[in-house]
Design a protein around this motif. Structure first.
Motif, short mmCIF file in Angstrom:
data_model
loop_
_atom_site.label_atom_id
_atom_site.label_comp_id
_atom_site.label_asym_id
_atom_site.label_seq_id
_atom_site.Cartn_x
_atom_site.Cartn_y
_atom_site.Cartn_z
N UNK A 61 -30.98 0.08 6.19
CA UNK A 61 -32.11 -0.51 6.91
C UNK A 61 -33.39 0.15 6.40
N UNK A 62 -34.30 -0.66 5.87
CA UNK A 62 -35.59 -0.14 5.39
C UNK A 62 -36.65 -0.39 6.44
N UNK A 63 -37.30 0.68 6.86
CA UNK A 63 -38.38 0.60 7.83
C UNK A 63 -39.48 1.54 7.37
N UNK A 64 -40.66 0.97 7.09
CA UNK A 64 -41.75 1.80 6.62
C UNK A 64 -41.35 2.49 5.32
N UNK A 65 -41.53 3.80 5.28
CA UNK A 65 -41.17 4.57 4.09
C UNK A 65 -39.80 5.20 4.19
N UNK A 110 -42.84 1.82 15.72
CA UNK A 110 -44.10 2.01 14.98
C UNK A 110 -44.39 0.81 14.10
N UNK A 111 -43.37 0.29 13.43
CA UNK A 111 -43.56 -0.89 12.58
C UNK A 111 -43.97 -2.09 13.41
N UNK A 112 -43.35 -2.24 14.57
CA UNK A 112 -43.69 -3.34 15.47
C UNK A 112 -45.13 -3.24 15.94
N UNK A 113 -45.55 -2.04 16.26
CA UNK A 113 -46.93 -1.82 16.70
C UNK A 113 -47.91 -2.16 15.58
N UNK A 114 -47.57 -1.75 14.34
CA UNK A 114 -48.43 -2.06 13.20
C UNK A 114 -48.53 -3.56 12.97
N UNK A 115 -47.41 -4.27 13.12
CA UNK A 115 -47.42 -5.73 12.95
C UNK A 115 -48.24 -6.40 14.05
N UNK A 116 -48.13 -5.88 15.27
CA UNK A 116 -48.90 -6.45 16.38
C UNK A 116 -50.39 -6.24 16.13
#
Length: 128
Positions: A61-65, A110-116
């Protein structure tokens, strides 16, 4: 994430996995693949040489870095997190299940927050 939430997440994982690890890993892999298209790689192996059935051998699973790897090796789970920059692995660490789940969950949040936030900026730009 507080310790109570982390414990609950770990306990839920263990409850569901104890009944049938192969079925659980298949369900987890499918759920992650559907939730994160293009960010999840699932590797499967045949159950035996002449079998037509397969089982999940690993989930990436790739998430961020980061790249989170769950491997079903020799009846046990091996969990690692790799920190990557432009496809080059800078650090790999083995993790215990609760820490792996907590870190994955935090990176997903964190990724979800960045997308939002990006969605909000795009919305404001288009509507303004």
């Amino acid at each position: 994430m507080d310790e109570g939430t982390s414990f609950d997440l770990h306990a839920a994982f263990m409850r569901r996995a104890q009944t049938d690890m192969k079925a659980f890993l298949e369900a987890f892999a499918v759920r992650m693949e559907q939730s994160l298209p293009g960010q999840v790689e699932i590797h499967r192996k045949k159950d035996s040489l002449f079998a037509s059935t397969q089982h999940v051998s690993s989930i990436n699973i790739r998430v961020g870095g980061s790249r989170y790897v769950l491997e079903n090796a020799h009846g046990g789970l091996q969990l690692t997190r790799c920190n990557e920059v432009r496809g080059i692995v800078l650090k790999t660490e083995e993790m215990q299940l609760p820490d792996w789940l907590t870190a994955l969950n935090q990176d997903l949040m964190a990724a979800s927050k960045n997308l939002a936030n990006a969605h909000g900026v795009l919305h404001d730009f288009l509507m303004g």
